[in-house]
Design an enzyme around this catalytic site. Structure first.
Site, PDB file in Angstrom:
ATOM      1  N   GLU A   1     -63.493  28.165  21.885  1.00 33.71           N
ATOM      2  CA  GLU A   1     -64.180  28.495  22.490  1.00 33.71           C
ATOM      3  C   GLU A   1     -64.560  26.841  23.024  1.00 33.71           C
ATOM      4  OE1 GLU A   1     -65.122  30.958  23.903  1.00 33.71           O
ATOM      5  OE2 GLU A   1     -66.051  33.010  23.322  1.00 33.71           O
TER       6      GLU A   1
ATOM      7  N   ASN B   1     -64.583  30.621  31.185  1.00 33.34           N
ATOM      8  CA  ASN B   1     -65.369  29.359  30.248  1.00 33.34           C
ATOM      9  C   ASN B   1     -63.871  27.817  30.029  1.00 33.34           C
ATOM     10  OD1 ASN B   1     -64.766  30.216  27.449  1.00 33.34           O
ATOM     11  ND2 ASN B   1     -66.324  30.181  26.553  1.00 33.34           N
TER      12      ASN B   1
ATOM     13  N   ASP C   1     -55.562  36.795  17.944  1.00 31.07           N
ATOM     14  CA  ASP C   1     -56.528  36.849  17.681  1.00 31.07           C
ATOM     15  C   ASP C   1     -57.077  38.236  17.328  1.00 31.07           C
ATOM     16  OD1 ASP C   1     -57.393  37.583  20.051  1.00 31.07           O
ATOM     17  OD2 ASP C   1     -57.917  35.323  20.841  1.00 31.07           O
TER      18      ASP C   1
END
Ligand code: F6R
Length: 241
Positions: free
Chosen positions: A143, A136, A67
């Site tokens: 995400e 997370n 990324d």
């Protein structure tokens, strides 16, 4: 999913580097998937040490990174291009032309994301991919959301990721709000995966990844379906298992 717990980050780095070394010795033309952030740093240190000892040759290998932040030029000190140069690529003999990192500055992000996936496919797919895990449960910058994205795409970073990554910037305000990330499909197509999780902040995410339901609310949970994943964790990250 194979889980290995070591007390020290240094041991995790050495063990994961041994897997990269085995892959490279088996096939010098290996396609290697790299990640940024704190988790892979001990691995990059060990790979550099093996290279310095003359045990590894990266000259025929190819790499793809997971990324990059949207809007950061490759020369920006907090860009993932700069991170990889500083922590690995300037220290080993991987040819610059064999290095691939998504660009965060393309005017047509969708088009360049498609081209990135096409390059991975043209190289025969990724042999060994290293991952960290977000607090997370994110892997790359996928995400928590309602679906598992397939290919490389533009993502909006969650507040939790912005807060966690603020340490690489002068303040949280400066963390870009968007990134270009390989998708879950791109990651799952890698033939072998290493995931590194260290520190207390990762414990919930590690629990979700290893024992939770397979759900895009915890993107790393999809790794339960991959045939060849090794998770290296320290006791803090593995504390809830
Ligand atoms: C980095 C990446 C992220 C990180 C994750 C953990 O290329 O894709 O998923 O692996 O945010 O970051 P650290 O290792 O800094 O805790």
């Amino acid at each position: 999913m194979n889980l290995v717990v070591y007390p020290e980050k240094r041991q995790i780095g050495q063990a994961a580097a041994m897997m990269f070394a085995a892959q490279l010795l088996k096939n010098p033309r290996s396609v290697l998937g790299f990640a940024t952030g704190s988790s892979p740093l001990p691995v990059y240190e060990s790979l550099t040490a093996l290279y310095d000892q003359g045990l590894l040759d990266f000259s025929k290998a190819v790499s793809f990174n997971l990324d990059e932040y949207v809007g950061l030029d490759r020369d920006h000190p907090a860009s993932y291009h700069a991170f990889m140069q500083q922590n690995l690529f300037s220290k080993i003999n991987l040819p610059q032309e064999n290095i691939h990192i998504p660009s965060g500055t393309e005017s047509d992000v969708e088009q360049s994301a498609k081209a990135y996936d096409a390059s991975i496919a043209a190289c025969g797919g990724i042999d060994l991919q290293i991952l960290g895990i977000g607090n997370n449960g994110h892997i790359a910058f996928n995400e928590p959301c309602d679906c598992f994205p397939d290919g490389t795409h533009k993502v909006q970073l969650s507040e939790s990721t912005i807060a966690a990554n603020a340490r690489f910037f002068d303040s949280a305000d400066q963390v870009p709000r968007f990134a270009v990330s390989m998708g879950i499909g791109s990651i799952m197509r890698a033939r072998q995966i290493i995931l590194i999780a260290t520190g207390k902040a990762k414990a919930e995410a590690v629990l979700g990844m290893v024992k939770g339901d397979i759900t895009p609310r915890c993107p790393a949970s999809i790794l339960q379906l991959h045939p060849c994943v090794t998770v290296f964790a320290d006791p803090d990250a593995a504390a809830l298992l």
